[in-house]
Motif scaffolding. Structure first.
Motif, PDB file in Angstrom:
ATOM      1  N   LEU A 185      -3.062   2.126  -1.887  1.00 34.70           N
ATOM      2  CA  LEU A 185      -4.407   2.690  -1.853  1.00 34.70           C
ATOM      3  C   LEU A 185      -4.458   4.022  -2.609  1.00 34.70           C
ATOM      4  CD1 LEU A 185      -5.443   1.835   1.817  1.00 34.70           C
ATOM      5  CD2 LEU A 185      -6.144   0.681  -0.291  1.00 34.70           C
ATOM      6  N   ALA A 207      -8.432  -0.202   3.968  1.00 33.37           N
ATOM      7  CA  ALA A 207      -8.549  -0.339   2.517  1.00 33.37           C
ATOM      8  C   ALA A 207      -9.981  -0.086   2.057  1.00 33.37           C
ATOM      9  CB  ALA A 207      -8.085  -1.726   2.084  1.00 33.37           C
ATOM     10  N   ASN A 210     -11.514   3.461   1.491  1.00 31.79           N
ATOM     11  CA  ASN A 210     -11.189   4.210   0.281  1.00 31.79           C
ATOM     12  C   ASN A 210     -12.238   4.013  -0.809  1.00 31.79           C
ATOM     13  OD1 ASN A 210      -8.005   5.317   0.023  1.00 31.79           O
ATOM     14  ND2 ASN A 210      -8.420   3.899   1.693  1.00 31.79           N
TER      15      ASN A 210
END
Length: 255
Positions: A185, A207, A210
């Motif tokens: 990430l 995830a 982000n």
């Protein structure tokens, strides 16, 4: 500037003997701006993987149009699709899709070899990308000799070495442990800050938090979207979690 524009996209699957029809996608409309980082979420069977496959020109829509930098990808002839994907799209998959008989270096080179690039040009590109992704020291190893996180960073290097218009990622953290997920990430964040447009399908709230925007798909339609704006990652995480709770409970959301 819009990199990707999806208009009135529909996908209907017909059973083998034509008895039943299943509408996997219904009237999907959205766009992605140059340099955006967009995540797509939804429960299993919602249509997100079908959508990604169509965006990747692996599957064809039943109707609707997809424009990548102004070019209608649904109009590209079958015999030109592989070349189009190689020149304009980058792919990162959950299971890495690396060739075990190729070194890490050769796996990354593969799309450039297929495009007929000169070795000296490839080497120059590789050195920069490998350094950025922290895999310079494993280039002469083979996929079975490195960790899952290193495999996925190799896959990312292979995806971006052609300088794609958009990077498409399908559950990129799904096969990784917590640390490797964090490392990947961070890589995506750096790539995006350098201007790479990213579209990622994921089940992971971590995830998705982000990304700058999250699209939620339910029953083949865009159900809702969340913009990160000034939110921190922690605040974005909570917003996504709350949205998923409502989505799974069958409730309604409003901007």
């Amino acid at each position: 500037m819009e990199v990707l524009e999806v208009n009135n996209l529909k996908k209907i699957y017909t059973t083998r003997f034509g008895g039943n029809k299943v509408e996997a996608l219904h009237d999907i409309n959205f766009s992605v701006e140059q340099g955006e980082y967009v995540a797509i979420m939804g429960e299993s069977g919602s249509g997100k993987t079908t959508l990604l496959n169509i965006l990747a020109a692996v599957d064809r829509p039943t109707s609707g149009d997809i424009f990548l930098n102004g070019k209608n990808t649904t109009a590209i002839k079958d015999d030109m699709l592989a070349k189009f994907r190689r020149e304009h799209l980058g792919f990162v998959f959950q299971d890495f899709n690396l060739l075990d008989t190729f070194s890490i270096e050769d796996n990354i080179y593969l799309p450039l070899v297929l495009a007929g690039k000169e070795y000296k040009d490839m080497k120059q590109e590789l050195d920069v990308i490998a350094g950025k992704l922290g895999i310079s020291h494993i280039l002469h190893k083979y996929p079975y000799e490195v960790s899952g996180g290193q495999k996925q960073r190799t896959a990312v290097a292979r995806a971006i070495i052609t300088k794609p218009d958009i990077l498409l990622a399908d559950e990129p953290t799904g096969a990784l442990d917590s640390k490797s997920t964090g490392d990947l990430l961070d890589v995506f964040d750096k790539l995006n800050s350098d201007g790479q447009t990213i579209l990622m399908v994921t089940h992971s709230v971590r995830a998705a938090s982000n990304a700058g925007r999250v699209l939620f798909i339910k029953d083949g339609e865009i159900f809702h979207q969340v913009y990160r704006g000034a939110m921190t990652k922690d605040e974005m995480y909570k917003k996504i979690s709350d949205t998923l709770t409502v989505l799974l409970a069958g409730g309604d959301l409003h901007e």
